[in-house]
Write an enzyme that holds these catalytic residues in place. Structure first.
Site, PDB file in Angstrom:
ATOM      1  CG  ASN A 105      65.146 -10.171  11.777  1.00 55.61           C
ATOM      2  OD1 ASN A 105      65.734  -9.120  11.495  1.00 55.61           O
ATOM      3  ND2 ASN A 105      65.524 -11.335  11.309  1.00 55.61           N
ATOM      4  CG  HIS A 143      68.498 -15.947  12.191  1.00 53.83           C
ATOM      5  ND1 HIS A 143      67.996 -14.899  12.929  1.00 53.83           N
ATOM      6  CD2 HIS A 143      68.649 -15.466  10.932  1.00 53.83           C
ATOM      7  CE1 HIS A 143      67.862 -13.846  12.150  1.00 53.83           C
ATOM      8  NE2 HIS A 143      68.247 -14.155  10.943  1.00 53.83           N
ATOM      9  CD  GLU A 168      67.901 -14.503  16.872  1.00 59.55           C
ATOM     10  OE1 GLU A 168      67.298 -13.896  17.742  1.00 59.55           O
ATOM     11  OE2 GLU A 168      67.534 -14.503  15.683  1.00 59.55           O
TER      12      GLU A 168
HETATM   13  P1  NAI Z   1      68.870 -14.364  -1.701  1.00 56.60           P
HETATM   14  O1  NAI Z   1      67.697 -13.894  -2.500  1.00 56.60           O
HETATM   15  O2  NAI Z   1      70.170 -13.615  -1.774  1.00 56.60           O
HETATM   16  O3  NAI Z   1      69.205 -15.901  -2.056  1.00 56.60           O
HETATM   17  C1  NAI Z   1      68.260 -16.926  -2.111  1.00 56.60           C
HETATM   18  C2  NAI Z   1      68.790 -18.000  -3.056  1.00 56.60           C
HETATM   19  O4  NAI Z   1      67.961 -19.177  -2.944  1.00 56.60           O
HETATM   20  C3  NAI Z   1      68.751 -17.604  -4.539  1.00 56.60           C
HETATM   21  O5  NAI Z   1      70.034 -17.822  -5.107  1.00 56.60           O
HETATM   22  C4  NAI Z   1      67.714 -18.547  -5.160  1.00 56.60           C
HETATM   23  O6  NAI Z   1      68.040 -18.936  -6.492  1.00 56.60           O
HETATM   24  C5  NAI Z   1      67.798 -19.732  -4.220  1.00 56.60           C
HETATM   25  N1  NAI Z   1      66.593 -20.576  -4.172  1.00 56.60           N
HETATM   26  C6  NAI Z   1      65.311 -20.180  -4.098  1.00 56.60           C
HETATM   27  N2  NAI Z   1      64.493 -21.248  -4.032  1.00 56.60           N
HETATM   28  C7  NAI Z   1      65.292 -22.347  -4.063  1.00 56.60           C
HETATM   29  C8  NAI Z   1      65.060 -23.758  -4.033  1.00 56.60           C
HETATM   30  N3  NAI Z   1      63.820 -24.234  -3.938  1.00 56.60           N
HETATM   31  N4  NAI Z   1      66.119 -24.599  -4.088  1.00 56.60           N
HETATM   32  C9  NAI Z   1      67.383 -24.114  -4.186  1.00 56.60           C
HETATM   33  N5  NAI Z   1      67.664 -22.793  -4.208  1.00 56.60           N
HETATM   34  C10 NAI Z   1      66.634 -21.932  -4.160  1.00 56.60           C
HETATM   35  O7  NAI Z   1      68.348 -14.449  -0.178  1.00 56.60           O
HETATM   36  P2  NAI Z   1      69.166 -14.263   1.199  1.00 56.60           P
HETATM   37  O8  NAI Z   1      69.217 -12.832   1.569  1.00 56.60           O
HETATM   38  O9  NAI Z   1      70.430 -15.044   1.109  1.00 56.60           O
HETATM   39  O10 NAI Z   1      68.166 -14.951   2.249  1.00 56.60           O
HETATM   40  C11 NAI Z   1      68.008 -16.348   2.323  1.00 56.60           C
HETATM   41  C12 NAI Z   1      67.357 -16.716   3.657  1.00 56.60           C
HETATM   42  O11 NAI Z   1      68.174 -16.236   4.724  1.00 56.60           O
HETATM   43  C13 NAI Z   1      65.958 -16.137   3.889  1.00 56.60           C
HETATM   44  O12 NAI Z   1      65.187 -17.064   4.622  1.00 56.60           O
HETATM   45  C14 NAI Z   1      66.257 -14.909   4.740  1.00 56.60           C
HETATM   46  O13 NAI Z   1      65.151 -14.537   5.527  1.00 56.60           O
HETATM   47  C15 NAI Z   1      67.395 -15.419   5.598  1.00 56.60           C
HETATM   48  N6  NAI Z   1      68.258 -14.390   6.171  1.00 56.60           N
HETATM   49  C16 NAI Z   1      68.610 -13.291   5.435  1.00 56.60           C
HETATM   50  C17 NAI Z   1      69.446 -12.321   5.989  1.00 56.60           C
HETATM   51  C18 NAI Z   1      69.845 -11.121   5.182  1.00 56.60           C
HETATM   52  O14 NAI Z   1      70.454 -10.190   5.748  1.00 56.60           O
HETATM   53  N7  NAI Z   1      69.576 -11.092   3.886  1.00 56.60           N
HETATM   54  C19 NAI Z   1      69.948 -12.419   7.362  1.00 56.60           C
HETATM   55  C20 NAI Z   1      69.599 -13.651   8.015  1.00 56.60           C
HETATM   56  C21 NAI Z   1      68.753 -14.581   7.431  1.00 56.60           C
END
Ligand code: NAI
Length: 283
Positions: free
Chosen positions: A190, A140, A152
């Site tokens: 979180n 993480h 993490e």
């Molecule tokens: P985001 O919405 O910016 O990006 C997600 C991306 O995944 C999108 O580009 C989407 O097209 C792609 N995607 C979705 N389903 C897919 C699939 N089946 N195959 C390939 N690509 C796919 O989301 P973000 O913020 O980057 O978060 C991603 C993960 O990271 C989540 O699990 C979130 O909980 C975790 N996370 C987020 C943080 C944050 O501050 N936003 C911090 C730490 C972890």
């Protein structure tokens, strides 16, 4: 186990940052997304960040060129067949994540470690979607990944010591500090951060103060670098809501109930900075 080739799945704000730090640290990296536009945007954001670092004298032009040469875009999950480590950073949704892990289990060689960047979902449950739960782990990263020092590392119930030690070593190679966390809802980061953000949203919802003043209290009064509502916009309000739901369901305690205002904004498509509007408006 030696890790040379890495695939990052999801080219959103987290995935592109993770791909960048791996490529900057000398790993061969494939950045995968199922959406071509998102993939282009992710690749461009890496290039822009590296160029800014060159302009500011933080890195040499050669480092930028070398980093980009180690990065390959991918629209096909089957490309994971050559990866020693896969890090999933797609939407925070258990059903979607387990589908991807179950496919990865079939595509990748037996030695490949499958890691999730999930903010809150149980690693043990993600691991159960595969035939190799001992090689599934939580890695993480914090947002923005190139800046934040912490990772993490979450052990699922069946994660092996070998997998844990490999990921701990990799985190060190990325110049990150790793902490070991057991698999509980929200982990450590979180479980503490999100209820604070949710409470800030309740404070706004109940009309206690304006959004700017709520953020000022935490910035100037508690020395936080960013107010909680601004931070929520940066994280993504959809992600914040998912995490609150995981805490609420996981502990069954009403103290974790998501604020109705958060639900309303997500329903409206106000997802924060990434959609141009959340608590604040972004150009
Ligand atoms: P985001 O919405 O910016 O990006 C997600 C991306 O995944 C999108 O580009 C989407 O097209 C792609 N995607 C979705 N389903 C897919 C699939 N089946 N195959 C390939 N690509 C796919 O989301 P973000 O913020 O980057 O978060 C991603 C993960 O990271 C989540 O699990 C979130 O909980 C975790 N996370 C987020 C943080 C944050 O501050 N936003 C911090 C730490 C972890």
């Amino acid at each position: 186990m030696s890790i040379k080739s890495v695939m990052v799945i999801g080219a959103g704000q987290m995935g592109s940052g993770i791909a960048q730090v791996f490529a900057q640290s000398g790993f061969q990296v494939m950045l995968n997304d199922m959406n071509e536009e998102a993939l282009d945007k992710g690749m461009q954001s890496i290039e822009k960040l590296l160029s800014r670092n060159v302009d500011k004298g933080r890195i040499e032009e050669e480092e930028k060129t070398a980093t980009l040469s180690r990065l390959t875009p991918s629209l096909n999950l089957d490309d994971a067949e050559s990866a020693d480590l896969v890090i999933e950073a797609i939407v925070e949704n258990m059903e979607v994540k387990t589908k991807v892990f179950s496919r990865l289990d079939k595509i990748t060689p037996h030695h490949t470690i499958l890691a999730s960047n999930t903010s809150s979902l149980p690693i043990t449950e993600i691991a159960a979607a595969t035939e190799r739960p001992e090689k599934v782990i939580g890695m993480h990263f914090m947002n923005p990944v190139p800046v934040m020092k912490l990772v993490e590392i979450i052990r699922g119930l069946q994660t092996s010591d070998e997998t844990y030690e490999t990921i701990q070593r990799v985190a060190g190679e990325l110049q990150k500090t790793a902490v070991e966390v057991e698999d509980f809802p929200g982990f450590v980061s979180n479980r503490i951060l999100m209820p604070m953000i949710n409470e800030a949203i309740y404070t706004l919802y109940e009309g206690v103060a304006s959004k700017e003043d709520i953020d000022s209290v935490m910035k100037l009064g508690m020395n936080h670098p960013m107010g909680p509502l601004t931070l929520a916009d940066f994280i993504g309000l959809d992600t914040c809501l998912y995490i609150m739901e995981v805490l609420h369901d996981g502990f069954g305690d009403s103290k974790y109930r998501p604020c109705p205002l958060l639900r309303k904004y997500v329903k409206a498509g106000w997802l924060g900075k990434k959609s141009g509007r959340g608590f604040y408006v972004y150009e």
